[in-house]
Motif scaffolding. Structure first.
Motif: not given
Length: 102
Positions: A47-67
């Motif tokens: 916007t006029f006063d905000d440069p914005g930002c690209a979409a992003a993801v952050e890994l929270i959990w990586a499960l192997v057999e639920g762990v």
């Protein structure tokens, strides 16, 4: 200091822990399948006063057999996040097309 490897702690996230997160299945070249849960942040347009930002993801959990093994993934985290973001953007694009918005 605790010398127990993190993957032997056996923490299994609850359904409440996973609520509101995006799910992505990641498979390594060796065939290990990770059930990944990521936080998604939508793109913010500039916007006029905000440069914005690209979409992003952050890994929270990586499960192997639920762990959760996310703490031992090291450099794989960035690869998982990049792949998940591409897949999510494709899903958003496909949904928009299905609704006739393209």
């Amino acid at each position: 200091m605790n010398k127990t490897p993190v993957w032997t702690t056996g923490y299994k996230p609850t359904k409440e822990d996973l609520k509101g997160l995006c799910n992505h299945r990641f498979e390594t070249a060796g065939g290990l399948v990770l059930d990944c849960y990521l936080a998604f942040e939508k793109e913010e347009r500039a916007t006029f006063d905000d440069p914005g930002c690209a979409a992003a993801v952050e890994l929270i959990w990586a499960l192997v057999e639920g762990v959760d093994i996310s703490e031992v993934l090291g450099d794989w985290v960035e690869t998982i996040e990049e792949e998940a973001l591409r897949d999510l953007e494709d899903q958003i694009e496909d949904a928009a097309f299905d609704r006739g918005e393209e």
